[in-house]
Write a protein that holds these residues in place. Structure first.
Motif, PDB file in Angstrom:
ATOM      1  N   LEU A  95       5.634   2.897   8.018  1.00 33.42           N
ATOM      2  CA  LEU A  95       4.620   3.013   9.067  1.00 33.42           C
ATOM      3  C   LEU A  95       4.887   4.221   9.955  1.00 33.42           C
ATOM      4  O   LEU A  95       6.034   4.549  10.265  1.00 33.42           O
ATOM      5  N   THR A  96       3.816   4.868  10.374  1.00 36.94           N
ATOM      6  CA  THR A  96       3.904   6.019  11.279  1.00 36.94           C
ATOM      7  C   THR A  96       3.418   5.603  12.673  1.00 36.94           C
ATOM      8  O   THR A  96       2.852   4.523  12.854  1.00 36.94           O
ATOM      9  N   ASP A  97       3.617   6.495  13.638  1.00 32.97           N
ATOM     10  CA  ASP A  97       3.175   6.201  15.002  1.00 32.97           C
ATOM     11  C   ASP A  97       1.668   5.950  15.057  1.00 32.97           C
ATOM     12  O   ASP A  97       1.205   5.058  15.766  1.00 32.97           O
ATOM     13  N   ARG A  98       0.897   6.734  14.319  1.00 33.57           N
ATOM     14  CA  ARG A  98      -0.568   6.583  14.346  1.00 33.57           C
ATOM     15  C   ARG A  98      -0.987   5.266  13.705  1.00 33.57           C
ATOM     16  O   ARG A  98      -1.815   4.528  14.250  1.00 33.57           O
ATOM     17  N   SER A  99      -0.406   4.964  12.553  1.00 35.15           N
ATOM     18  CA  SER A  99      -0.809   3.743  11.854  1.00 35.15           C
ATOM     19  C   SER A  99      -0.387   2.493  12.612  1.00 35.15           C
ATOM     20  O   SER A  99      -1.091   1.485  12.600  1.00 35.15           O
ATOM     21  N   THR A 123      15.494   3.765   9.571  1.00 30.40           N
ATOM     22  CA  THR A 123      14.566   4.801  10.013  1.00 30.40           C
ATOM     23  C   THR A 123      13.520   4.275  10.997  1.00 30.40           C
ATOM     24  O   THR A 123      12.618   5.004  11.370  1.00 30.40           O
ATOM     25  N   PHE A 124      13.613   3.020  11.409  1.00 30.06           N
ATOM     26  CA  PHE A 124      12.631   2.471  12.346  1.00 30.06           C
ATOM     27  C   PHE A 124      12.653   3.267  13.648  1.00 30.06           C
ATOM     28  O   PHE A 124      13.688   3.371  14.301  1.00 30.06           O
ATOM     29  N   ASN A 125      11.505   3.809  14.029  1.00 19.97           N
ATOM     30  CA  ASN A 125      11.423   4.421  15.357  1.00 19.97           C
ATOM     31  C   ASN A 125      11.043   3.337  16.368  1.00 19.97           C
ATOM     32  O   ASN A 125      10.713   2.217  15.986  1.00 19.97           O
ATOM     33  N   PRO A 126      11.109   3.637  17.677  1.00 17.11           N
ATOM     34  CA  PRO A 126      10.851   2.589  18.683  1.00 17.11           C
ATOM     35  C   PRO A 126       9.511   1.894  18.545  1.00 17.11           C
ATOM     36  O   PRO A 126       9.408   0.686  18.744  1.00 17.11           O
ATOM     37  N   VAL A 128       7.653   1.455  15.767  1.00 16.48           N
ATOM     38  CA  VAL A 128       7.666   0.570  14.601  1.00 16.48           C
ATOM     39  C   VAL A 128       8.539  -0.649  14.882  1.00 16.48           C
ATOM     40  O   VAL A 128       8.192  -1.784  14.541  1.00 16.48           O
ATOM     41  N   TYR A 129       9.675  -0.412  15.538  1.00 11.93           N
ATOM     42  CA  TYR A 129      10.597  -1.520  15.819  1.00 11.93           C
ATOM     43  C   TYR A 129       9.976  -2.539  16.773  1.00 11.93           C
ATOM     44  O   TYR A 129      10.176  -3.744  16.614  1.00 11.93           O
ATOM     45  N   SER A 130       9.187  -2.069  17.741  1.00 14.41           N
ATOM     46  CA  SER A 130       8.552  -2.997  18.678  1.00 14.41           C
ATOM     47  C   SER A 130       7.568  -3.915  17.965  1.00 14.41           C
ATOM     48  O   SER A 130       7.420  -5.085  18.308  1.00 14.41           O
ATOM     49  N   PHE A 131       6.895  -3.387  16.948  1.00 16.90           N
ATOM     50  CA  PHE A 131       5.987  -4.216  16.136  1.00 16.90           C
ATOM     51  C   PHE A 131       6.794  -5.149  15.232  1.00 16.90           C
ATOM     52  O   PHE A 131       6.453  -6.319  15.059  1.00 16.90           O
ATOM     53  N   PHE A 132       7.858  -4.613  14.677  1.00 13.29           N
ATOM     54  CA  PHE A 132       8.751  -5.398  13.813  1.00 13.29           C
ATOM     55  C   PHE A 132       9.262  -6.651  14.535  1.00 13.29           C
ATOM     56  O   PHE A 132       9.390  -7.724  13.938  1.00 13.29           O
ATOM     57  N   LYS A 133       9.522  -6.526  15.834  1.00 15.11           N
ATOM     58  CA  LYS A 133      10.070  -7.643  16.616  1.00 15.11           C
ATOM     59  C   LYS A 133       9.072  -8.782  16.791  1.00 15.11           C
ATOM     60  O   LYS A 133       9.457  -9.882  17.201  1.00 15.11           O
ATOM     61  N   THR A 134       7.797  -8.548  16.496  1.00 13.23           N
ATOM     62  CA  THR A 134       6.807  -9.627  16.599  1.00 13.23           C
ATOM     63  C   THR A 134       6.798 -10.500  15.352  1.00 13.23           C
ATOM     64  O   THR A 134       6.067 -11.484  15.293  1.00 13.23           O
ATOM     65  N   PHE A 135       7.610 -10.133  14.354  1.00 13.65           N
ATOM     66  CA  PHE A 135       7.644 -10.868  13.090  1.00 13.65           C
ATOM     67  C   PHE A 135       8.818 -11.842  13.047  1.00 13.65           C
ATOM     68  O   PHE A 135       9.867 -11.599  13.656  1.00 13.65           O
ATOM     69  N   LYS A 136       8.633 -12.893  12.309  1.00 14.16           N
ATOM     70  CA  LYS A 136       9.723 -13.815  11.992  1.00 14.16           C
ATOM     71  C   LYS A 136      10.343 -13.370  10.669  1.00 14.16           C
ATOM     72  O   LYS A 136       9.655 -13.304   9.652  1.00 14.16           O
ATOM     73  N   LEU A 137      11.640 -13.026  10.697  1.00 11.81           N
ATOM     74  CA  LEU A 137      12.328 -12.609   9.479  1.00 11.81           C
ATOM     75  C   LEU A 137      12.646 -13.852   8.655  1.00 11.81           C
ATOM     76  O   LEU A 137      13.493 -14.654   9.018  1.00 11.81           O
ATOM     77  N   VAL A 138      11.950 -14.002   7.545  1.00  8.57           N
ATOM     78  CA  VAL A 138      11.998 -15.235   6.772  1.00  8.57           C
ATOM     79  C   VAL A 138      13.339 -15.410   6.067  1.00  8.57           C
ATOM     80  O   VAL A 138      13.980 -16.456   6.180  1.00  8.57           O
ATOM     81  N   ASN A 139      13.771 -14.397   5.343  1.00  7.48           N
ATOM     82  CA  ASN A 139      15.027 -14.500   4.585  1.00  7.48           C
ATOM     83  C   ASN A 139      16.147 -13.729   5.293  1.00  7.48           C
ATOM     84  O   ASN A 139      16.749 -12.803   4.727  1.00  7.48           O
ATOM     85  N   LYS A 140      16.428 -14.132   6.504  1.00  6.61           N
ATOM     86  CA  LYS A 140      17.429 -13.459   7.338  1.00  6.61           C
ATOM     87  C   LYS A 140      18.813 -13.494   6.688  1.00  6.61           C
ATOM     88  O   LYS A 140      19.579 -12.531   6.798  1.00  6.61           O
ATOM     89  N   ASP A 141      19.148 -14.590   6.020  1.00  7.44           N
ATOM     90  CA  ASP A 141      20.460 -14.702   5.373  1.00  7.44           C
ATOM     91  C   ASP A 141      20.646 -13.631   4.303  1.00  7.44           C
ATOM     92  O   ASP A 141      21.728 -13.050   4.173  1.00  7.44           O
ATOM     93  N   ASP A 142      19.604 -13.366   3.524  1.00  7.29           N
ATOM     94  CA  ASP A 142      19.685 -12.329   2.489  1.00  7.29           C
ATOM     95  C   ASP A 142      19.940 -10.961   3.110  1.00  7.29           C
ATOM     96  O   ASP A 142      20.741 -10.168   2.607  1.00  7.29           O
TER      97      ASP A 142
END
Length: 203
Positions: A95-99, A123-126, A128-142
């Motif tokens: 993902l890019t800043d625009r997308s 390579t997550f920029n801030p 992308v990372y802020s959007f990433f934090k809204t997700f539940k990481l399903v297979n966190k153990d993996d």
């Protein structure tokens, strides 16, 4: 993750993230219950919006391609009305800043949810990372197991190279047979070890 749990999380408005998994399987199992669109890659953003809007509106791609990104976004939201849309894609890290701004705008709608996957996160920029934090990481153990193993292997290799350099240093200067030699060899090995850690991006 079981399909029942995925449905429950989606119904409660939770975005889902998988590590190192193809989310096409989720798409295949959910498309009969929800309106779903799947992309292997989230870019280019306009083409992805055209695909999603075509599913919602039934308009031809020729017509939709004439619209700008904001117009496509508005049309998609208006035509979706109260129905639930799930957007699924792999390669979240691309993902890019625009997308990310477009996907965040869609995600601000209570009836648009995301199921995604990522393979690399360094390579997550801030944004992308802020959007990433809204997700539940399903297979966190993996994810934790894979990254822990990579770190452990790196340190073992670094330590092995450092010890090897220590022994070479001792061998080449063994005739001196002094405490200075031993101390010098130890410092040399330590410098090699720290240099390798720094070069490997561990500090």
């Amino acid at each position: 993750m079981k399909l029942l749990q995925i449905r429950s999380d989606i119904s409660s408005g939770q975005n889902l993230m998988f590590y190192d998994k193809n989310v096409y399987e989720c798409y295949r199992r959910l498309r009969n219950d929800f309106i779903c669109v799947f992309y292997h890659d989230p870019l280019p953003i306009k083409l992805r919006l055209v695909d999603a809007t075509k599913v919602i509106t039934g308009q031809t791609k020729t017509f939709l391609n004439r619209l700008a990104v904001p117009e496509l976004t508005q049309l998609l939201v208006e035509k979706l009305q109260s129905k639930t849309l799930i957007i699924l894609f792999n390669n979240f890290e691309r993902l890019t800043d625009r997308s990310i701004q477009v996907y965040k705008q869609l995600n601000s709608q209570p009836n648009i949810h995301f199921i995604c996957s990522f393979y690399f996160d360094r390579t997550f920029n801030p944004e992308v990372y802020s959007f990433f934090k809204t997700f539940k990481l399903v297979n966190k153990d993996d994810y934790e197991l894979k990254n822990r193993n990579e770190i452990d292997i790196s340190y073992v290799v670094y330590a092995g190279i450092s010890i090897y350099c220590f022994l070479i240093y001792l061998k080449t200067g063994f005739s001196l047979a002094s405490a200075t030699l031993v101390i010098g060899a130890a410092w040399f090995a330590l410098i090699i070890f720290r240099t390798l850690i720094y070069a490997g991006g561990r500090l």
